[in-house]
Design a protein around this motif. Structure first.
Motif, short mmCIF file in Angstrom:
data_model
loop_
_atom_site.label_atom_id
_atom_site.label_comp_id
_atom_site.label_asym_id
_atom_site.label_seq_id
_atom_site.Cartn_x
_atom_site.Cartn_y
_atom_site.Cartn_z
N VAL A 275 4.38 -3.06 11.92
CA VAL A 275 4.27 -4.49 11.61
C VAL A 275 2.81 -4.92 11.47
CG1 VAL A 275 6.50 -5.14 12.57
CG2 VAL A 275 4.51 -5.11 14.07
N GLU A 276 1.91 -3.96 11.29
CA GLU A 276 0.52 -4.30 10.96
C GLU A 276 0.52 -4.78 9.52
OE1 GLU A 276 -1.71 -1.11 13.95
OE2 GLU A 276 -1.22 -0.51 11.91
N MET A 277 0.12 -6.02 9.32
CA MET A 277 0.41 -6.66 8.03
C MET A 277 -0.53 -6.26 6.89
SD MET A 277 1.78 -10.30 9.47
CE MET A 277 2.19 -11.07 7.92
N ASP A 278 -1.62 -5.53 7.19
CA ASP A 278 -2.37 -4.96 6.06
C ASP A 278 -1.52 -3.91 5.37
OD1 ASP A 278 -2.58 -3.25 8.25
OD2 ASP A 278 -4.72 -2.82 7.98
N MET A 279 -0.57 -3.35 6.13
CA MET A 279 0.40 -2.42 5.54
C MET A 279 1.41 -3.17 4.67
SD MET A 279 -0.56 0.44 6.60
CE MET A 279 -0.62 1.73 7.79
N PHE A 280 1.64 -4.43 4.97
CA PHE A 280 2.54 -5.24 4.12
C PHE A 280 1.88 -5.45 2.74
CE2 PHE A 280 5.06 -7.80 7.59
CZ PHE A 280 5.34 -6.61 8.25
N VAL A 281 0.58 -5.71 2.75
CA VAL A 281 -0.14 -5.94 1.49
C VAL A 281 -0.04 -4.70 0.60
CG1 VAL A 281 -2.39 -6.49 0.45
CG2 VAL A 281 -1.74 -7.55 2.61
N LYS A 282 -0.08 -3.52 1.26
CA LYS A 282 0.00 -2.27 0.49
C LYS A 282 1.45 -1.83 0.27
CE LYS A 282 -4.33 -0.56 2.47
NZ LYS A 282 -4.94 0.34 3.45
N ASP A 341 -4.53 -9.19 10.26
CA ASP A 341 -5.95 -9.45 10.12
C ASP A 341 -6.10 -10.66 9.20
OD1 ASP A 341 -4.91 -7.54 8.10
OD2 ASP A 341 -6.86 -7.88 7.18
N LEU A 342 -7.31 -11.12 9.02
CA LEU A 342 -7.55 -12.35 8.27
C LEU A 342 -7.31 -12.19 6.77
CD1 LEU A 342 -8.60 -15.27 8.32
CD2 LEU A 342 -10.92 -14.37 8.33
N LEU A 343 -7.86 -11.12 6.19
CA LEU A 343 -7.75 -10.97 4.73
C LEU A 343 -6.31 -10.72 4.30
CD1 LEU A 343 -10.97 -8.99 3.75
CD2 LEU A 343 -10.58 -11.45 3.78
N SER A 344 -5.56 -9.95 5.10
CA SER A 344 -4.15 -9.73 4.76
C SER A 344 -3.39 -11.04 4.83
CB SER A 344 -3.53 -8.72 5.72
OG SER A 344 -4.19 -7.49 5.62
N ALA A 345 -3.72 -11.85 5.83
CA ALA A 345 -3.02 -13.14 5.99
C ALA A 345 -3.26 -14.04 4.79
CB ALA A 345 -3.46 -13.83 7.28
N ILE A 346 -4.52 -14.14 4.32
CA ILE A 346 -4.76 -15.02 3.17
C ILE A 346 -4.12 -14.46 1.90
CG2 ILE A 346 -6.81 -16.21 4.07
CD1 ILE A 346 -8.48 -14.44 2.13
N LYS A 347 -4.03 -13.15 1.82
CA LYS A 347 -3.40 -12.54 0.65
C LYS A 347 -1.89 -12.78 0.67
CE LYS A 347 -3.63 -9.91 -3.04
NZ LYS A 347 -4.22 -10.48 -4.26
N LEU A 348 -1.32 -12.72 1.88
CA LEU A 348 0.13 -12.87 2.00
C LEU A 348 0.56 -14.33 2.16
CD1 LEU A 348 0.66 -9.92 4.52
CD2 LEU A 348 1.50 -9.96 2.16
N GLY A 349 -0.42 -15.22 2.40
CA GLY A 349 -0.09 -16.63 2.61
C GLY A 349 0.51 -16.89 3.97
N THR A 350 0.13 -16.08 4.96
CA THR A 350 0.61 -16.28 6.34
C THR A 350 -0.55 -16.67 7.24
OG1 THR A 350 0.23 -13.93 6.81
CG2 THR A 350 2.44 -14.55 6.05
N SER A 351 -0.23 -16.99 8.48
CA SER A 351 -1.29 -17.34 9.42
C SER A 351 -1.82 -16.08 10.09
CB SER A 351 -0.76 -18.25 10.52
OG SER A 351 -0.38 -19.46 9.96
N PRO A 352 -3.14 -15.91 10.16
CA PRO A 352 -3.66 -14.72 10.86
C PRO A 352 -3.32 -14.80 12.35
CG PRO A 352 -5.45 -16.25 10.34
CD PRO A 352 -4.22 -16.79 9.68
N TYR A 366 -9.24 -3.91 10.18
CA TYR A 366 -7.85 -3.70 9.78
C TYR A 366 -6.96 -4.50 10.74
CZ TYR A 366 -9.63 0.58 7.47
OH TYR A 366 -10.33 1.50 6.70
N ALA A 367 -5.69 -4.66 10.38
CA ALA A 367 -4.73 -5.24 11.31
C ALA A 367 -4.44 -4.20 12.38
CB ALA A 367 -3.45 -5.62 10.58
N ARG A 368 -4.72 -4.53 13.62
CA ARG A 368 -4.59 -3.57 14.72
C ARG A 368 -3.89 -4.20 15.91
NH1 ARG A 368 -7.79 0.75 14.03
NH2 ARG A 368 -6.19 1.65 15.36
#
Lengths: 485, 433
Positions: A275-282, A341-352, A366-368
């Protein structure tokens, strides 16, 4: 055994002198760069620490591997973000030139070579000024090395005397004081966090077979961590002795009870990484498809967060300047949220969620995970054992590995205690490899013990084979079904 | 800064000896999602690690205490002085048997070669990006994401005995994720690649292989329950498997009493009917990120044979443990060369067998000889057909497999390992579904 009576008023840690003295310069650097870049942030780190080792044949003292002093600047390059890591403040103009080099020249060169860029939104921040300083009972840095080594030598000898078969009984103590500042146009954050780790590793040889076991203590603690030593040494020694007679397990699927350490490993490897959301972006994590859906049995509640517990993963703000949270990942079987993490959140439109972490100022964020655990339930360990016809109580682990896309799990477990007809038989199997498909494993959790949650933060977590950060994991006893080999 | 530091160390009356290791690193890093650049990073850092030594006698016996301090260019001379003072105080309480530091070697080490030394890092990394993405997606598999790290370092080692050597080094890593998907499912494979030189064809071939394995994994079925099936280890697992034998030659483990074999002893059962282990350590292997002609103490490194036909020839060890054991130091080396076996791949692959192409994380416990790993991708050959399989695990102990293990005649070379392409093992437990 030497006894220390030094408890009293808790000691509050302080931000490092270096960061305090240079804060103005850092603000100035950010201000100057803001004239050229529409987003600029700077993370400054100054971590001190020592590792003390005592073994039968010698001892060692060295600065901790977490020791660092340096900075990372992040800027918006017009399309996405560029970063520059450095550890000299001698020439601010040179630093600015290097930032331009990375964010402008390198990007232009890559574009010329045909590289396409993934656009990211411009970060927008709210004003935030805050600080946090952890507390301990006894400042470990005030205790002389001589005193620590003498105490550790006594503990080593205490452990070594537990069995004639022991060839070593290693004692490892680590003290780390992290100081960080985060500076941007809107943010001004500072924190100092002290953690200590104490580990005991018994190594024995019998009939030509070498066996070892370790027990450890960790936390946002000071030198007082030594107070819990003797029961841990006793346990590590007992575990080594038991392993001498361990047999190999017959591979198969069994009812299993996981002790809090193994439960924590499952929470961390099986689910945390997924559920590390930088993995969601990828699109590298299967968890992405399961948000809002049932993912585990109704007995399962799981948390991660810098504020979820007070352990080595605790902080006020992460390495991107986002304040830490307590994220409920699984709520009564439903996957509620990932960690971001912050960058994944802004890319996904979620709250960090405040999970953007770096191995050091030299590495990418990274999201950790932080402090990851299963909540306690309402069952007893005794009832769990009674409920099993044939299975194993799994205790302790060596390592784990994630597979977030395919939701496979690999846990190298130290040992299993055989359970037949609701009773422990006294037979030990070791080592044990727990593997399986994560949703099946989580869905099979049928009992969760009522015990107080225990967390361990002696180890560290990697993302793949790199990017190590301190985390804690744990929970209580859980009963499930697992494939063991 | 270095001159001031050395002056400081020389003027510390309590510091009997010292070792300084200074590393300056420039790094260029690119992070891709699909074929799009998500972030780029640059890095310029320098680190100095100082080990201070205190020599003393206790009850007529000589001891050496040491303590390691990490210094930063952001420290002023007063702060460095305080750090060294604290390290010296700590070293006085550290009690280790006496040993000598490394003396300067009259022989000159060759320079490490790498195409990355010339030109601009961004151009090199852009070339690698082109190589990597130039491989056509095949059979429905593709590159999910990739990270590139290219580090150029200048390393200098100085000690109080007159050692003063400096050399340049390149180390790079690529984290490659390949993916394959159909209407029902998507899977990925993880590759962690390390290198020190530019090799376009190696990058392309690695990507091709990973894409092919991803394609196979998508088709893979859960591993069935299998009894007494011969196991074939491949790739990185072969390297990891030999960690047990490498540890048998560790002078440190011998001194600490963890391993008991002495030079001339067998490290593999005398009843071995399969291949016997022959192993060397070398300072240089083509494209290895571990290449260096000096270890961290400054020992000049040379090729050394440590095991021949299952017999321990000698310990591989640092200066400290060599002194303890009364032998010449080989220095610490991370490049391992293992001799191939008598049979070819075709001869070894007698059906049925389970060939394991990718693990979550295959591990050999060098102390106990236990090994295990979760299977991400394997090929089960049942005698009639080859079936890609996934899920499940293997586990075993070296004592159960060393008698009749076989190494392929064909060799692989990957980063810091050169050795058999495959190992054939029997008596390994397989947990299937």
């Amino acid at each position: 055994m030497q006894i220390y009576h030094m408890r009293g008023v808790p000691v509050k840690t302080q931000l490092s002198k270096f960061l305090r003295e240079n804060k103005k310069r850092l603000h100035g650097l950010v201000k100057d760069l803001t004239k050229e870049f529409s987003y600029v942030s700077l993370l400054g780190t100054d971590t001190i620490g020592k590792v003390y080792n005592v073994t039968r044949t010698g001892s060692a003292v060295q600065d901790s591997a977490w020791t660092e002093r340096g900075f990372v600047i992040r800027v918006f390059n017009g399309v996405n973000y560029s970063e520059y890591s450095f550890n000299s403040l001698e020439d601010p103009e040179c630093i600015m030139d290097q930032v331009r080099h990375v964010a402008k020249r390198d990007i232009n060169e890559l574009l010329k070579q045909g590289v396409t860029m993934m656009p990211f939104p411009l970060l927008e921040e709210n004003d935030l000024k805050d600080e946090f300083h952890s507390e301990c009972q006894i400042d470990p840095f005030q205790i002389p090395a001589e005193t620590k080594l003498a105490r550790m030598t006594e503990l080593m000898q205490y452990g070594l005397a537990k069995s004639e078969h022991f060839v070593d009984f290693r004692v490892n103590f680590e003290e780390v004081l992290i100081s960080k500042v985060f500076v941007s146009d809107k943010k001004d954050l500072a924190q100092s966090i002290l953690f200590t780790n104490l580990a005991f590793i018994g190594i024995g040889r019998k009939d030509g077979k070498v066996r070892y076991a370790f027990e450890s203590l960790s936390g946002l603690k000071g030198y007082e961590i030594f107070e819990g030593s003797l029961p841990k040494i006793d346990l590590a020694a007992k575990n080594v002795i038991e392993l001498f007679d361990a047999e190999r397990i017959i591979p198969g699927t069994y009812d299993i009870i996981c002790d809090p350490a193994v439960a924590g490993l499952i929470a961390h490897e099986a689910f945390g990484h997924g559920v590390e959301m930088d993995m969601f972006v990828k699109h590298r994590a299967k968890g992405e498809e399961f948000i809002g859906k049932r993912i585990a049995s109704e007995k399962v509640n799981m948390h991660d967060g810098a504020l979820s517990a007070e352990e080595v993963g605790t902080y006020l703000f992460d390495d991107e300047g986002t304040t830490g949270t307590d994220t409920v990942i699984i709520d009564k079987s439903i996957l509620k949220s990932g960690i971001s993490d912050l960058l994944s959140a802004i890319k996904l439109g979620t709250s960090p969620t405040g999970n953007g972490r770096r191995e050091s100022f030299e590495r990418k964020a990274y999201a950790r995970m932080t402090n990851t655990f299963f909540e306690s339930g309402d069952d007893t360990l005794e009832d769990m054992i009674k409920s099993i016809q044939k299975g194993y109580l799994l205790e302790g682990y060596y390592s784990g590995m994630e597979d977030p896309k395919n939701w496979g799990i690999q846990c190298m477990i130290a040992k299993g205690r055989e359970i037949i007809a609701g009773k422990l038989t006294g037979k030990i199997v070791s080592p044990v490899v727990l593997t399986g498909y994560v949703p099946d494993l989580l869905e099979s959790i049928s009992m969760v013990s009522e015990n107080k949650i225990t967390l361990s933060g002696t180890g560290y977590c990697g993302k793949g084979y790199k990017e190590h950060v301190k985390v804690s994991t744990g929970g209580t006893y859980i009963k499930a079904v697992g494939r063991l080999g | 800064m270095m001159n001031k530091l050395l002056e400081l160390l020389k003027n510390k009356p309590d510091v009997d000896q010292y070792l300084v290791r200074a590393v300056e690193t420039e790094s260029t890093e690119l992070f891709f999602i699909g074929s799009e650049l998500q972030m780029n990073r640059g890095k310029n850092v320098s680190h100095i690690e100082v080990t201070v030594y205190r020599n003393y006698e206790l009850d007529g016996k000589k001891y050496k205490g040491s303590s390691v301090a990490r210094l930063s260019p952001l420290m002023d001379i007063e702060e460095m002085d305080a750090k060294i003072e604290a390290a010296s105080l700590a070293a006085a309480s550290v009690r280790n048997e006496y040993y000598n530091l490394v003396s300067p070697d009259q022989n000159q080490a060759p320079e490490l070669e790498s195409k990355f030394f010339e030109g601009d890092a961004i151009d090199h990394i852009a070339a690698m990006v082109k190589d990597l993405f130039s491989v056509d997606t095949q059979l429905g598999s593709f590159i999910n994401s990739v990270e590139f790290f290219l580090n150029k370092s200048r390393i200098r080692l100085i000690n109080s005995e007159g050692l003063d050597v400096a050399f340049d080094k390149v180390s790079g890593t690529i984290e490659l994720i390949t993916e394959a998907k159909d209407k029902q499912e998507a899977i990925e494979l993880y590759e962690f690649l390390e290198f020190s030189d530019y090799d376009s064809e190696w990058i392309r071939e690695t990507v091709r292989e990973s894409l092919y394995k991803a394609h196979l994994r998508l088709k893979a079925v859960p591993l069935p329950k299998l009894d007494d099936i011969p196991i074939i280890l491949t790739g990185e697992a072969v390297h990891e498997f030999f960690a047990y034998f490498r540890a048998k030659a560790s002078g440190k483990m011998a001194y600490e009493g963890i391993s008991t074999e002495k030079p001339g002893d067998l490290v593999q059962t005398k009843e071995a009917t399969g291949d016997r282990v022959t192993m060397s350590l070398v300072p240089y292997l083509k494209n290895s990120a571990e290449n260096t002609y000096y270890d961290s103490d400054g020992v000049l490194l040379k090729d050394v044979d440590i095991i021949a036909d299952g017999v321990l020839l000698g310990y591989a060890t640092s200066k400290r443990y060599a002194d303890y054991l009364g032998i010449e130091p080989t220095g610490e080396m991370a490049n391992i060369v293992v001799k191939g076996g008598k049979m070819t791949l075709a001869e070894l692959k007698q059906t049925p067998y389970l060939e394991l192409l990718n693990f979550s994380d295959f591990q050999m416990d060098a102390m106990t000889g236990d090994f295990a790993g979760e299977i991400r991708l394997g090929i089960y050959n049942d005698g009639t057909k080859e079936i890609p399989v996934t899920l499940g695990s293997i586990s075993g102990n070296i004592k159960n497999v060393e008698k009749d293990m076989f190494f392929s005649k064909e060799l692989q070379q990957k980063n810091n390992f050169s050795g058999p392409e495959i190992i054939l093992l029997h008596h390994v437990a397989v947990a299937g579904n």
